[in-house]
Design a protein around this motif. Structure first.
Motif, PDB file in Angstrom:
ATOM      1  N   PRO A  30       0.816  -1.227   0.000  1.00  0.00           N
ATOM      2  CA  PRO A  30       0.000   0.000   0.000  1.00  0.00           C
ATOM      3  C   PRO A  30       0.846   1.272   0.000  1.00  0.00           C
ATOM      4  CG  PRO A  30      -0.894  -1.576   1.549  1.00  0.00           C
ATOM      5  CD  PRO A  30       0.415  -2.133   1.097  1.00  0.00           C
ATOM      6  N   THR A  31       1.949   1.282   0.752  1.00  0.00           N
ATOM      7  CA  THR A  31       2.820   2.459   0.783  1.00  0.00           C
ATOM      8  C   THR A  31       3.426   2.711  -0.584  1.00  0.00           C
ATOM      9  OG1 THR A  31       3.344   2.117   3.126  1.00  0.00           O
ATOM     10  CG2 THR A  31       4.879   3.462   1.849  1.00  0.00           C
ATOM     11  N   ALA A  69      -4.242  11.118  -0.467  1.00  0.00           N
ATOM     12  CA  ALA A  69      -3.747  11.786   0.742  1.00  0.00           C
ATOM     13  C   ALA A  69      -4.514  11.314   1.972  1.00  0.00           C
ATOM     14  CB  ALA A  69      -3.853  13.299   0.588  1.00  0.00           C
ATOM     15  N   VAL A  70      -5.832  11.176   1.843  1.00  0.00           N
ATOM     16  CA  VAL A  70      -6.647  10.676   2.956  1.00  0.00           C
ATOM     17  C   VAL A  70      -6.227   9.256   3.320  1.00  0.00           C
ATOM     18  CG1 VAL A  70      -8.975  10.001   3.669  1.00  0.00           C
ATOM     19  CG2 VAL A  70      -8.612  12.160   2.449  1.00  0.00           C
ATOM     20  N   PHE A  71      -6.026   8.428   2.293  1.00  0.00           N
ATOM     21  CA  PHE A  71      -5.582   7.056   2.553  1.00  0.00           C
ATOM     22  C   PHE A  71      -4.258   7.042   3.303  1.00  0.00           C
ATOM     23  CE2 PHE A  71      -2.712   3.628   1.432  1.00  0.00           C
ATOM     24  CZ  PHE A  71      -3.427   2.526   1.885  1.00  0.00           C
ATOM     25  N   ARG A  72      -3.313   7.903   2.882  1.00  0.00           N
ATOM     26  CA  ARG A  72      -1.978   7.881   3.516  1.00  0.00           C
ATOM     27  C   ARG A  72      -2.046   8.291   4.980  1.00  0.00           C
ATOM     28  NH1 ARG A  72       1.604   6.496   5.723  1.00  0.00           N
ATOM     29  NH2 ARG A  72       3.855   6.625   5.283  1.00  0.00           N
ATOM     30  N   LEU A  77      -1.512   5.759  10.430  1.00  0.00           N
ATOM     31  CA  LEU A  77      -1.959   5.448  11.784  1.00  0.00           C
ATOM     32  C   LEU A  77      -2.039   3.945  12.038  1.00  0.00           C
ATOM     33  CD1 LEU A  77      -4.837   8.084  12.095  1.00  0.00           C
ATOM     34  CD2 LEU A  77      -2.492   8.269  12.976  1.00  0.00           C
ATOM     35  N   VAL A  78      -2.391   3.166  10.999  1.00  0.00           N
ATOM     36  CA  VAL A  78      -2.631   1.722  11.210  1.00  0.00           C
ATOM     37  C   VAL A  78      -1.750   0.838  10.347  1.00  0.00           C
ATOM     38  CG1 VAL A  78      -5.024   2.194  11.842  1.00  0.00           C
ATOM     39  CG2 VAL A  78      -4.486   1.606   9.464  1.00  0.00           C
ATOM     40  N   ALA A  86       4.400   7.262  13.521  1.00  0.00           N
ATOM     41  CA  ALA A  86       5.167   7.133  14.761  1.00  0.00           C
ATOM     42  C   ALA A  86       6.613   6.734  14.510  1.00  0.00           C
ATOM     43  CB  ALA A  86       4.502   6.111  15.682  1.00  0.00           C
ATOM     44  N   SER A  87       6.884   6.115  13.365  1.00  0.00           N
ATOM     45  CA  SER A  87       8.239   5.661  13.078  1.00  0.00           C
ATOM     46  C   SER A  87       9.127   6.760  12.509  1.00  0.00           C
ATOM     47  CB  SER A  87       8.204   4.486  12.090  1.00  0.00           C
ATOM     48  OG  SER A  87       7.868   4.937  10.782  1.00  0.00           O
ATOM     49  N   PHE A  88       8.526   7.878  12.102  1.00  0.00           N
ATOM     50  CA  PHE A  88       9.376   8.948  11.547  1.00  0.00           C
ATOM     51  C   PHE A  88       8.952  10.340  12.018  1.00  0.00           C
ATOM     52  CE2 PHE A  88       6.287   7.662   8.300  1.00  0.00           C
ATOM     53  CZ  PHE A  88       5.759   8.858   7.834  1.00  0.00           C
TER      54      PHE A  88
END
Length: 245
Positions: A30-31, A69-72, A77-78, A86-88
């Motif tokens: 997905p990323t 953008a909304v998806f990202r 978050l999940v 949280a990782s960057f």
């Protein structure tokens, strides 16, 4: 908690050589789908921004850009380890330290996003939201000329950030001797086995790609007209005037 793994480039030569023998998955599907789709939509929207004839294509790419953008944000978050915000999220002192190491040609190595890349990502998501909202308002003839200028200014600022980001990717690839562009295609980077992510989330990535392509088909075929806002009568009149000219 910050989950990026760092090693000093100069002092960690032996460990980096050992890591190079092992390839681990860092970027989930997905990323990667988001990254290249987001880049394609921005590039396409930029190239069609001054063409009245290609306005529908510009608007279609704008809607897709906003949806991505909304998806990202949700995936931040999940999502998986290195996709999560949280990782960057780095403190300012770590960003300054990284930039100093970069200027010294001995940058610290991050398996996930480095501090400079993290700043670029947050800036692009923020600007992306501003571009999408101001573009929609302009499309609906809301706010007048100042919103159109805001839309163009935000897009120009984002283009500058994108160019700096690309330069940073090239420099980091050369200094660390790893192909960061290829990693964003394959999802893999040199690293210790324990540092990799377990799941590529192929189902989510495939669903995202199908959603993008499906929306493009619906928009081009007219099937999306029933649930998408249509341009204002004023905007349509202006477009016809430009076409006549």
């Amino acid at each position: 908690m910050n989950t990026s793994i760092t090693t000093p480039s100069a002092a960690g030569g032996a460990s980096r050589a050992a890591e190079a023998a092992t390839t681990v998955r860092v970027w989930d599907l997905p990323t990667r789908i988001f990254h290249w789709s987001f880049a394609l939509c921005f590039a396409g929207a930029w190239l069609t921004s001054d063409s009245e004839r290609l306005r529908d294509l510009h608007v279609m790419l704008g809607y897709t850009f906003a949806g991505l953008a909304v998806f990202r944000v949700l995936w931040g978050l999940v999502g998986t380890r290195y996709a999560r915000f949280a990782s960057f999220v780095f403190p300012p002192r770590e960003l300054v330290s990284y930039l100093k190491s970069l200027l010294a040609m001995k940058p610290r190595h991050y398996l996930g996003h480095n501090p400079a890349g993290a700043v670029a990502i947050f800036a692009m998501l923020g600007l992306g939201a501003l571009i999408a909202l101001s573009g929609f308002a302009t499309y609906q003839d809301i706010g007048g000329e100042w919103l159109e200028e805001l839309h163009e200014g935000a897009a120009s600022t984002m283009l500058a950030i994108v160019l700096v980001h690309i330069a940073g990717v090239v420099v980091s690839s050369l200094l660390h001797r790893e192909n960061l562009v290829r990693a964003m295609f394959t999802g893999n980077k040199p690293g210790a086995p324990a540092q990799g992510i377990r799941h590529a989330h192929r189902v989510v990535g495939t669903a995202l790609l199908v959603a993008v392509l499906g929306f493009w088909w619906a928009y081009q075929s007219g099937a999306a007209d029933a649930w998408l806002p249509q341009p204002s009568a004023t905007a349509d009149a202006q477009d016809r005037h430009h076409d006549d000219d």
